[in-house]
Design an enzyme around this catalytic site. Sequence first.
Site, PDB file in Angstrom:
ATOM      1  CE1 TYR A 316      -3.425  -2.750   1.115  1.00  9.06           C
ATOM      2  CE2 TYR A 316      -2.037  -3.082   3.039  1.00  9.06           C
ATOM      3  CZ  TYR A 316      -3.081  -3.476   2.234  1.00  9.06           C
ATOM      4  OH  TYR A 316      -3.785  -4.605   2.559  1.00  9.06           O
ATOM      5  CB  CYS A 342      15.479 -11.375  -4.947  1.00  5.13           C
ATOM      6  SG  CYS A 342      16.802 -12.154  -4.030  1.00  5.13           S
ATOM      7  CE1 TYR A 371      -6.332  -6.342   8.559  1.00 12.95           C
ATOM      8  CE2 TYR A 371      -6.075  -4.135   9.470  1.00 12.95           C
ATOM      9  CZ  TYR A 371      -6.880  -5.203   9.140  1.00 12.95           C
ATOM     10  OH  TYR A 371      -8.220  -5.152   9.388  1.00 12.95           O
TER      11      TYR A 371
HETATM   12  N1  LLP Z   1     -15.022  -5.915   9.387  1.00 10.07           N
HETATM   13  C1  LLP Z   1     -14.919  -6.225   8.081  1.00 10.07           C
HETATM   14  C2  LLP Z   1     -16.067  -6.813   7.394  1.00 10.07           C
HETATM   15  C3  LLP Z   1     -13.701  -5.981   7.394  1.00 10.07           C
HETATM   16  O1  LLP Z   1     -13.611  -6.268   6.100  1.00 10.07           O
HETATM   17  C4  LLP Z   1     -12.604  -5.411   8.085  1.00 10.07           C
HETATM   18  C5  LLP Z   1     -11.337  -5.158   7.421  1.00 10.07           C
HETATM   19  C6  LLP Z   1     -12.771  -5.110   9.461  1.00 10.07           C
HETATM   20  C7  LLP Z   1     -13.990  -5.369  10.078  1.00 10.07           C
HETATM   21  C8  LLP Z   1     -11.666  -4.533  10.294  1.00 10.07           C
HETATM   22  O2  LLP Z   1     -11.238  -3.311   9.817  1.00 10.07           O
HETATM   23  P1  LLP Z   1     -10.214  -2.426  10.685  1.00 10.07           P
HETATM   24  O3  LLP Z   1     -10.936  -1.983  11.927  1.00 10.07           O
HETATM   25  O4  LLP Z   1      -9.055  -3.278  11.006  1.00 10.07           O
HETATM   26  O5  LLP Z   1      -9.866  -1.303   9.790  1.00 10.07           O
HETATM   27  N2  LLP Z   1      -4.661  -5.116   5.063  1.00 10.07           N
HETATM   28  C9  LLP Z   1      -5.123  -3.742   5.110  1.00 10.07           C
HETATM   29  C10 LLP Z   1      -6.448  -3.620   5.823  1.00 10.07           C
HETATM   30  C11 LLP Z   1      -7.540  -4.485   5.245  1.00 10.07           C
HETATM   31  C12 LLP Z   1      -8.845  -4.364   5.973  1.00 10.07           C
HETATM   32  C13 LLP Z   1      -9.848  -5.372   5.489  1.00 10.07           C
HETATM   33  N3  LLP Z   1     -11.098  -5.413   6.191  1.00 10.07           N
HETATM   34  C14 LLP Z   1      -4.048  -2.885   5.758  1.00 10.07           C
HETATM   35  O6  LLP Z   1      -2.987  -3.403   6.101  1.00 10.07           O
HETATM   36  O7  LLP Z   1      -4.214  -1.671   5.884  1.00 10.07           O
END
Ligand code: LLP
Length: 415
Positions: A316, A342, A371
């Site tokens: 990202y 690499c 994450y």
């Molecule tokens: N509920 C649902 C249905 C979701 O899809 C997600 C995150 C959450 C809750 C939790 O969201 P949070 O509170 O953590 O923002 N890999 C990415 C973030 C992907 C989030 C996906 N869905 C990153 O590293 O920023």
Amino acid sequence: MEPFTYRADRLYCEETLLEPIAARFGTPAYVYSRSAIIGNWEAFDRGLGAFPHLISYSVKANSNVQILRILREAGSGFDVVSGGELARALKAGGEPGRIVFSGAGKTAPEIDDALAAGILMFNVESSGELELIEARARALGKIAGVSLRINPDVEAETHPYIATGRAIHKFGIPKTDAIALYRRAADSPVLRVRGVACHIGSQILEAAPFLRALDEIVEVARTLDAGGVPVEHLDLGGGYGIRYEDERPMDIARLSQSIAQKLATARLTLILEPGRAIVGNAGILLTRVLFLKRNAEKNFVIVDAGMNDLLRPALYGSYHRIAPAERRAGGKFVADVVGPLCETGDFLARDRELPDVRPGDLLAVMTAGAYGFVLASNYNSRLRPAEVLVHGAEFSLIRRRETLDDLLDAETVRG
Ligand code: LLP
């Protein structure tokens, strides 16, 4: 709360120095603060006060069973998106009646496991999924709790890969289709309509999009109520942003209060699914400097953690602060902090002003609790890092570093 602080130029997690953790368990290693995790969870819980609510921590942000256990002990439910996450939540002692199952592509075996466990509800994302859940519930002689995940078509400013609430995204069901689908669910003897859900994206810094999305799902709940399909739960999803660099995230206590006020007269239980806001600032990635290198154009600090350990910068372009475990007085310089893999995309920071660092120094990549480990892979056949939990002046291993046996055991080798 800020769990990582300098005292006499040395970086601590709570009351624990980082260097002894690295000496004992090696690097790269994720280090988490127990009290930060609990404090972050409690900010949501306290903000909602007496309003009926369930904080279902989103397991995808950090799924270490020991962390799930801490949250369960604090009173958390869980938001899961796969059979694997469900198994983790159950292993941590998660109460099935506090588990919601989200995700756009649930499979029959996953649905069966969730039905067998007796979870609170599935957040359903399509008519096909609703049919499959109904068929599985019938086959197993179970009742399935369901919510429909509404796509509220709300714009929320964040990275395009993690925005989910617009009509162009694969997520959720348009409001216009939802009522008919709810009716079908209500007519089924094996489905129980439990709520209305949404989730508008992740790392959202403003309160306004959440309040707009809430209006949208409240309206759906009212329409359902008027049509004789009452619901008990409103699930606003996750997405509450945190500070990585100089962002100014909304205050969680204040957001929770605004939500509770908006719903004051509704007789509903509110569900929130925070992930990042619970674990993000509670964790760092510890890495050691291997080499300093200079080519014609740039300085590089080569460290022993790479994109396979922490993918966010590569995927990202995310910013993570980089802090030395020990500050020394010395000149600053600008460099890319890169890993051993690499790929040119293998960086943790680019063009970053850094303090005087030398080979052998220990660095903390900050705000890596969410994450981080969950996105780690074995790319380049690297072993995934250890995870360590700090509690006051004590620390313990909550996941051992992978071994070469872990790496090779699952592969079939003939001859
Ligand atoms: N509920 C649902 C249905 C979701 O899809 C997600 C995150 C959450 C809750 C939790 O969201 P949070 O509170 O953590 O923002 N890999 C990415 C973030 C992907 C989030 C996906 N869905 C990153 O590293 O920023």
